[in-house]
Design a protein around this motif. Structure first.
Motif, PDB file in Angstrom:
ATOM      1  N   ASP A  24       3.714  46.530  13.844  1.00 52.48           N
ATOM      2  CA  ASP A  24       3.961  45.891  15.130  1.00 52.48           C
ATOM      3  C   ASP A  24       3.085  46.448  16.256  1.00 52.48           C
ATOM      4  O   ASP A  24       3.127  45.963  17.384  1.00 52.48           O
ATOM      5  N   ARG A  25       2.283  47.477  15.978  1.00 54.50           N
ATOM      6  CA  ARG A  25       1.309  47.972  16.957  1.00 54.50           C
ATOM      7  C   ARG A  25      -0.050  47.299  16.801  1.00 54.50           C
ATOM      8  O   ARG A  25      -0.966  47.546  17.582  1.00 54.50           O
ATOM      9  N   LEU A  26      -0.178  46.455  15.803  1.00 55.39           N
ATOM     10  CA  LEU A  26      -1.459  45.836  15.479  1.00 55.39           C
ATOM     11  C   LEU A  26      -1.491  44.384  15.966  1.00 55.39           C
ATOM     12  O   LEU A  26      -0.454  43.742  16.071  1.00 55.39           O
ATOM     13  N   PRO A  27      -2.676  43.830  16.259  1.00 58.56           N
ATOM     14  CA  PRO A  27      -3.976  44.486  16.194  1.00 58.56           C
ATOM     15  C   PRO A  27      -4.184  45.482  17.332  1.00 58.56           C
ATOM     16  O   PRO A  27      -3.616  45.340  18.409  1.00 58.56           O
ATOM     17  N   TRP A  28      -5.017  46.460  17.057  1.00 57.56           N
ATOM     18  CA  TRP A  28      -5.366  47.511  17.995  1.00 57.56           C
ATOM     19  C   TRP A  28      -6.795  47.220  18.447  1.00 57.56           C
ATOM     20  O   TRP A  28      -7.746  47.362  17.680  1.00 57.56           O
ATOM     21  N   THR A  32      -6.738  46.214  12.365  1.00 59.15           N
ATOM     22  CA  THR A  32      -5.709  45.204  12.172  1.00 59.15           C
ATOM     23  C   THR A  32      -5.286  45.123  10.709  1.00 59.15           C
ATOM     24  O   THR A  32      -5.700  45.933   9.886  1.00 59.15           O
ATOM     25  N   THR A  33      -4.468  44.128  10.399  1.00 56.62           N
ATOM     26  CA  THR A  33      -3.988  43.923   9.029  1.00 56.62           C
ATOM     27  C   THR A  33      -4.959  43.027   8.270  1.00 56.62           C
ATOM     28  O   THR A  33      -5.725  42.263   8.877  1.00 56.62           O
ATOM     29  N   HIS A  41      -7.654  46.976   8.038  1.00 53.51           N
ATOM     30  CA  HIS A  41      -8.979  46.380   8.127  1.00 53.51           C
ATOM     31  C   HIS A  41      -9.586  46.770   9.469  1.00 53.51           C
ATOM     32  O   HIS A  41      -8.880  46.846  10.484  1.00 53.51           O
ATOM     33  N   THR A  42     -10.888  47.034   9.483  1.00 51.50           N
ATOM     34  CA  THR A  42     -11.578  47.413  10.714  1.00 51.50           C
ATOM     35  C   THR A  42     -12.716  46.452  11.006  1.00 51.50           C
ATOM     36  O   THR A  42     -13.377  45.949  10.090  1.00 51.50           O
TER      37      THR A  42
END
Length: 425
Positions: free
Chosen positions: A246-250, A288-289, A378-379
Motif C-alpha cells: 500500500d506504499r507503492l508506487p514509490w 512498484t509492483t 519492479h524498478t
C-alpha cells in the motif's frame, strides 16, 4: 541479476533470450556450477546429519563408561570434510554468480530485434523538422558568439568535455532544471529527493553499474564512486527493504550533477555540450509492483514528453531494439529531439523498465496487502530530462536570424524579465 532457477527451468529459453542480446549460450556453464553447488550442499547436509548422530553416540558411550576414541576421530574427520564441502559450495556459487551478474536483463517480447540504433523503431513524432529560413547555428556557435559559453576556461580548469556557462545562459540552464523538477513534483506526483553524489560499491552494484561498467565511472581515492545518474542512489533507497504494497508506487525525482568518464567516446561529439564528463539531469525513479510497472513506464515517459512539448521542441518517441537496449533494462523508450543546428535527431531522455532485475541485485521486496510472503519489486528510471541537452535543443530550436534565442514562455517564472538571450544591443 537473474534467478538461477529460471535458467534451470528452461536452459534453451534462457540462451535464446541472451542470443537476442548478441551473446553466446551460457546456460550450460551456469548450470554446471549450479549442479556442483547443490551437490556439495547435499553432501554437506549428509555429513552434518552423520555428525549429529555421532555426537549422540559419543554421549551414550561416555554415559556407559565406554571408549569413544574412534567416534571422536570420525567426528574430527567429518568436520574437515564439512569444511571442504562448504568451501566447494561457496566457490561454485561465486563462479555461478560471476556469470549471472555479467548478463543483461531479459528483454520484453515487444522489443524489436536489431544490432544498433539503426534498428530502433519510431513510435510517435511531435512536430516536424523545419527550415528556419536562415543558416542555422549549432549551440556552441551561439553560446560562444555571446561570450556566455566558455570551453577554453573549462579546459583550463578541468580538461576536455567540460563547459563554463555565464550570465543569462547560466540562468537559462538553472531555469530549465527548476522548471522540470517543479513540473514532476507539483504536477506528476514525484517526491523531490536530494541524494548523495558519492556512493559505495554495493549501491553501484545494485543498479548494475558494477562490475561490468567500471571503466565508465569516476572513483575517489577512498573507494567511493561519483554517480553517473541519480538513478543509482534513488533506486537503492529500496535496497534491502520489504515495502508494504500500500506504499507503492514509490515515485522519486532528483536534480543532480552526473559524472561519466565517457570511456570509448574518443572523437565523438568533441565540440559543444552534447557529451560531457559532468552534466545536470532531472531523474525520475519509480519502485512498484510487477502488475503496475508497465503502466508506470508509459506514464513516466509521458512526463518526460510533456517537458519537451512545453519547451516547444520537435521530438519523437523511439522503442530501442535488442542491441541498443541498456544492460539492466527489459524495455526502453528513448526520446529524441531535432537539433536544427546539427540537422540531426539526438537522444535527450531514456525511460526504462528494469522489471525485477535490479531488485534482485539489491534484495528489494514488497509484501502484498493481505498476502503471505514477499515478492521482488519492479524498478523504473527515466530522464526528465537531461538539462544540458535541453539547453542545446532550446538554443538551436528557438534561434533567430539575428543570432538571438527566444526563451520559452514556460521558463518565465525562473527567467525574470529575460525573454531573449543574445539580442543585438
Amino acid at each position: 541479476m537473474h534467478d538461477v532457477r529460471t535458467v534451470r527451468a528452461d536452459p534453451a529459453a534462457f540462451d535464446a533470450a541472451m542470443a537476442r542480446r548478441g551473446l553466446p549460450p551460457v546456460a550450460k556453464e551456469i548450470l554446471s556450477h549450479d549442479n556442483a553447488r547443490r551437490a556439495a550442499q547435499t553432501s554437506a547436509q549428509d555429513v552434518q546429519a552423520r555428525r549429529n548422530q555421532i555426537s549422540k553416540e559419543i554421549g551414550q558411550v561416555k554415559r556407559q563408561g565406554g571408549a569413544s576414541g574412534e567416534l571422536e576421530a570420525e567426528a574430527v574427520a567429518l568436520r574437515t570434510r564439512m569444511e571442504k564441502l562448504e568451501h566447494e559450495a561457496s566457490a561454485a556459487e561465486r563462479a555461478q554468480n560471476v556469470l549471472l551478474e555479467a548478463l543483461p536483463n531479459v528483454l520484453q517480447a515487444e522489443v524489436p530485434d536489431g544490432r544498433d540504433e539503426a534498428d530502433n523503431v519510431v513510435l510517435h513524432q511531435q512536430g516536424e523538422p523545419r527550415d528556419l529560413g536562415f543558416p542555422e547555428k549549432q549551440h556552441f556557435e551561439l553560446g560562444e558568439s555571446w561570450g556566455l559559453m566558455d570551453f577554453g576556461a573549462a579546459a583550463k580548469l578541468a580538461g576536455a568535455r567540460f563547459t563554463v556557462l555565464k550570465g543569462q545562459l547560466a540562468r537559462l540552464e538553472r531555469a530549465l532544471a527548476q522548471y522540470m523538477l517543479s513540473l514532476h513534483v507539483d504536477e506528476h506526483g514525484f517526491t523531490e529527493t536530494s541524494i548523495p553524489l558519492l556512493v559505495n560499491d554495493a549501491t553501484m552494484y545494485g543498479t548494475g553499474q558494477l562490475p561490468k561498467f567500471e571503466e565508465d565511472l569516476f572513483r575517489t581515492t577512498d573507494g567511493r564512486w561519483l554517480i553517473p545518474t541519480a538513478e543509482v542512489p534513488l533506486t537503492n533507497m529500496a535496497a534491502g527493504e520489504i515495502l508494504p504494497e500500500d506504499r507503492l508506487p514509490w515515485r522519486m525525482a532528483s536534480l543532480s550533477p552526473c559524472f561519466r568518464s565517457e570511456a570509448g567516446s574518443a572523437g565523438r561529439d568533441t565540440r559543444g555540450m552534447l557529451r560531457q564528463h559532468q552534466f545536470n539531469k532531472v531523474e525520475m525513479v519509480v519502485v512498484t509492483t510487477p502488475e503496475t510497472s508497465e503502466q508506470e513506464h508509459q506514464q513516466m515517459t509521458a512526463c518526460a514528453e510533456r517537458v519537451l512539448t512545453e519547451l516547444g521542441l520537435v521530438w519523437r518517441r523511439v522503442l530501442l531494439c535488442a542491441g541498443d537496449t541498456g544492460f539492466a533494462s527489459t524495455k526502453t523508450y528513448d526520446l529524441e529531439v531535432w537539433l536544427p543546428g546539427q540537422k540531426a535527431w539526438r537522444e535527450i531522455s531514456s525511460c526504462s523498465n528494469c522489471g525485477d532485475f535490479q531488485a534482485r541485485r539489491m534484495g528489494a521486496r514488497f509484501r502484498p496487502v493481505g498476502g503471505k510472503g514477499t515478492s521482488f519489486l519492479h524498478t523504473l528510471n527515466g530522464s526528465g530530462v537531461a538539462v544540458g541537452r535541453a539547453l542545446i535543443a532550446v538554443l538551436e530550436t528557438h534561434q533567430q536570424q539575428d543570432g538571438s534565442v527566444l526563451v520559452p514562455q514556460v521558463l518565465a517564472p525562473w527567467m525574470g524579465s529575460i525573454t531573449c538571450i543574445g539580442a543585438p544591443s
